[in-house]
Enzyme design. Structure first.
Site, PDB file in Angstrom:
ATOM      1  N   CYS A   1      -5.790  -2.865   1.790  1.00 60.20           N
ATOM      2  CA  CYS A   1      -5.550  -2.818   3.237  1.00 60.20           C
ATOM      3  C   CYS A   1      -6.772  -3.102   4.117  1.00 60.20           C
ATOM      4  CB  CYS A   1      -4.917  -1.479   3.609  1.00 60.20           C
ATOM      5  SG  CYS A   1      -4.149  -1.499   5.255  1.00 60.20           S
TER       6      CYS A   1
ATOM      7  N   LYS B   1      -9.498   2.463  -2.508  1.00 61.47           N
ATOM      8  CA  LYS B   1      -9.699   1.798  -1.227  1.00 61.47           C
ATOM      9  C   LYS B   1     -11.135   1.995  -0.746  1.00 61.47           C
ATOM     10  CE  LYS B   1      -7.345   1.585   3.299  1.00 61.47           C
ATOM     11  NZ  LYS B   1      -6.131   2.023   4.007  1.00 61.47           N
TER      12      LYS B   1
ATOM     13  N   GLU C   1       0.829  -1.207   0.000  1.00 59.12           N
ATOM     14  CA  GLU C   1       0.000   0.000   0.000  1.00 59.12           C
ATOM     15  C   GLU C   1       0.863   1.257   0.000  1.00 59.12           C
ATOM     16  OE1 GLU C   1      -3.781   1.817   2.572  1.00 59.12           O
ATOM     17  OE2 GLU C   1      -2.372   0.417   3.510  1.00 59.12           O
TER      18      GLU C   1
END
Length: 541
Positions: free
Chosen positions: A388, A351, A274
Site C-alpha cells: 500500500c 509494510k 491489502e
C-alpha cells in the site's frame, strides 16, 4: 408486471419442446415450430448473457438475475426493455450482500424492532442514480438526530463511473482510439483469450474478469519466460456489524470462487488486496472488534486456507493480512504471507511505510515493518510485495529492484477522494524506473461502520471511509500498462507476461547501469548526520 410475475410466467414455458401454432393464410394448416436452444455465439452479442446449467432451452441475464427462454427474439426484446437498461446502468446490479449500508440497516432491524426496512422502497430518485432508502426510525436513532419518518439518500455504486477506459471507448472515434491509448498507456497490449467456462462463472458470480498479454521480443538463445499473474479486488461481503467469524468466512468464500476462476485461466501467481480478510476499519481508531481479525501468519485460518488452495491449484498465493505476532508480545503487523505453489509458507514481509494522512489512522494499530525488502524466489520468478503506502516512496520500490525482483505486487486499500489521481502513475513509474513488472491492487466499494468517527478536519462525524475505487492494473518495464479493472465491482485481472522483458528493457535504456547508487549512498549518509548542511549555492541580492 413485476419481475417475480414475469419469471413465473417464463417458468411455465420451461418445457422440453415448445409448440407454437401458426396459421398459414393459404391453407390454414397448423405447423409445429421447435424451440431454439442456447447458442454459444450469443455470448459474443450479449455481454449480460449466460447459459442455464442443465437446460439448453433457457438463458440467464446476469444483470437482472432473470431466466429467459433461449430465443434470439426474446433476448433482443429483453435487452431493449426499460427494466434491463436501468439495471445495466449499475446500481441495480449490486446485490444487498455487496452493499454494506443496506446490510447494516437490515442488521439493525434484528437489534431493534422499531427500525423497519423495506427493500421494495429502494428506488432511483434522479438521473444521477442515487438510491432512496425509506425507513421508520425507532429508539436506535434519537429524536435529536432524526425525525420519526425520514428519507435517507445514499450514493449507490452506480453513481461511480465503471472505468476510464469505458468512457474513452464510448466517446472517442474508433480510428483515433488506438492512438489515444498508445499515448496514455504505452505499447498496445492485446487481450488474452479466456476459457468460456471462466467467463461464464465470472458473469454468474458478478465479478469483472479481464485478461491481457505483455510480450517480449523473441530471442535466439533464451526461451520466453512466461508467467501468468492474477490480481483480485473485492468488496467486503457482509455488513461490518456481523460477527467477526461470519465476515471473514464470507470473504474467504467469495475470494475462493475467484481463485478457482484464476486456476481456470492458468494463473501461476495470485495476489489479494491489502488486509483482504476484513473491512479496512483503521479509520475508526477503535481496537475492538477490529483487532479480532488479526491472526497468526503460519497457523491462522487464512493461511491454512491459502495453503490448501495453493497446493490444489499449483499456484503461488500472496495473502496480505493483519498479523498477530504472539511471540513478540501479541504485536500487530500489516503483513503479506507468501505461500509457495507446493502449499508451504515461503515467508512473510511487512509494510514498510505507515500512513498518517486523512482517516488512515493505521499507526495506532501497528508500526513500520522490520523485514526490509525481501524478494521471494518462486518457481515462476522472483517476486516482492510493496504494501500500500509504500508505493508513495520511490526508494522503497528501488530496493526491491536492487534485490532482484522481477514482479512487485502492491496490495492496497485507498479511496478516490485522496489518491486516485496518483494511482495510475506511481506503480507504472516504478516499473519504468526499476525495469520490472508492477501489479497494483486496490479494494472496491464503500464500507460503513456502526459508530461515527471524525477526521480531524472540521467536517461532521461520519460512518464511512469513502469509496475504494478498485482499478487494479499491471504495468510493464517498457512503460506500457493494462487497462484497469472496474472502479465499482469485484474483479480478477489475469496478465500473461514474459519476464525476459525486464532484461531487454535494462539493455535498451540502461537505467540500472546509469543509476549511480554510490553517488546517492554517500549523499544520503551525509544527510543523516544531525549536523548536515545542504549544499545550497546562494545568490547575492
Amino acid at each position: 408486471m413485476s419481475r417475480e410475475e414475469e419469471n413465473m410466467k417464463l417458468e411455465e414455458h420451461d418445457v422440453e419442446t415448445k409448440i407454437v401454432l401458426v396459421k398459414e393464410h393459404s391453407n390454414k394448416k397448423i405447423q409445429k415450430h421447435r424451440a431454439q436452444r442456447f447458442r454459444e455465439e450469443w455470448l459474443n452479442s450479449f455481454e449480460w448473457l449466460s447459459p442455464v446449467a442443465g437446460n439448453s432451452l433457457r438463458a440467464y441475464c446476469t444483470y437482472c438475475k432473470a431466466k429467459l427462454n433461449a430465443e434470439i427474439t426474446i433476448l433482443k426484446r429483453h435487452e431493449r426493455s426499460t427494466k434491463h437498461k436501468l439495471t445495466a446502468g449499475g446500481a441495480s446490479r449490486i446485490s444487498a450482500s455487496h452493499f454494506p449500508l443496506l446490510n447494516y440497516i437490515k442488521k439493525e432491524k434484528n437489534y431493534n424492532s422499531g427500525l423497519e426496512f423495506r427493500p421494495e422502497s429502494i428506488k432511483r430518485v434522479n438521473s444521477s442514480e442515487k438510491i432512496s432508502i425509506k425507513f421508520n426510525t425507532g429508539s436506535i436513532l434519537s429524536e435529536a438526530q432524526h425525525s420519526n419518518q425520514e428519507n435517507i439518500e445514499v450514493m449507490a455504486e452506480g453513481d461511480q463511473i465503471n472505468s476510464v477506459e469505458e468512457i474513452l471507448e464510448a466517446y472517442i472515434p474508433e480510428n483515433e482510439l488506438r492512438e489515444v491509448k498508445r499515448i496514455l498507456y504505452g505499447n498496445h497490449i492485446p487481450t488474452l483469450d479466456l476459457p468460456v467456462k471462466a467467463q461464464r462463472f465470472a458473469d454468474c458470480n458478478n465479478f469483472d474478469l479481464k485478461a491481457y498479454a505483455i510480450h517480449a521480443q523473441q530471442e535466439e538463445l533464451t526461451p520466453p519466460r512466461i508467467v501468468k499473474v492474477g490480481l483480485i479486488q473485492n468488496q467486503i461481503v457482509l455488513a461490518t456489524t456481523e460477527p467477526i467469524e461470519n465476515q471473514r468466512t464470507a470473504i474467504h468464500s467469495r475470494v475462493t470462487e475467484m481463485v478457482e476462476v484464476a486456476f481456470m485461466c492458468g494463473v501461476n501467481i495470485v495476489c489479494f488486496q491489502e488486509v483482504w480478510t476484513m473491512p479496512f476499519a483503521f479509520c475508526t481508531r477503535e481496537k475492538l472488534p477490529w483487532c479480532e481479525f488479526a491472526e497468526d501468519p503460519i497457523n491462522g485460518p487464512t493461511t491454512l486456507l491459502c495453503q490448501e488452495l495453493a497446493k490444489k491449484f499449483n499456484m503461488v498465493i500472496i495473502s496480505p493480512i493483519l498479523e498477530r505476532d504472539e511471540i513478540h508480545g501479541d504485536t500487530l503487523w500489516n503483513t503479506a504471507v507468501v505461500i509457495s505453489n507446493s502449499g508451504e509458507v515461503l515467508g512473510k514481509t511487512r509494510k514498510n511505510h505507515i500512513p498518517r494522512v486523512g482517516d488512515f489512522n493505521e499507526s495506532t494499530y501497528y508500526m513500520e515493518g522490520d523485514t526490509g525488502h525481501r524478494v521471494f524466489q518462486t518457481q515462476f520468478g522472483k517476486i516482492a510485495v510493496n504494501i500500500c503506502y509504500g508505493r508513495h516512496h520511490p526508494q522503497n520500490w528501488m530496493m526491491y529492484g536492487i534485490n532482484g525482483a522481477e514482479i512487485v505486487f502492491n496490495p492496497s486499500a485507498t479511496i478516490g477522494g485522496l489518491s486516485e489521481p496518483l494511482w495510475g502513475i506511481e506503480a507504472r513509474n516504478a516499473a519504468i524506473a526499476n525495469s520490472y513488472f508492477t501489479c497494483a491492487i486496490n479494494r472496491v466499494g464503500t464500507e460503513v461502520y456502526p459508530n461515527e468517527f471524525t477526521s480531524g478536519d472540521g467536517n461532521p462525524a461520519h460512518r464511512e471511509f469513502g469509496h475504494f475505487y478498485g482499478s487494479s492494473y499491471v504495468a510493464a518495464p517498457d512503460g506500457s500498462r493494462t487497462p484497469s479493472l472496474s472502479r465499482i465491482r469485484d474483479g480478477l485481472l489475469v496478465v500473461e507476461m514474459d519476464l525476459n522483458l525486464c532484461r531487454q528493457v535494462k539493455d535498451k535504456w540502461g537505467f540500472r547501469m546509469t543509476q549511480r547508487l554510490d553517488l546517492y549512498a554517500q549523499a544520503l549518509t551525509d544527510a543523516l548526520d544531525p549536523k548536515y548542511q545542504p549544499p545550497i549555492v546562494k545568490d547575492i541580492y
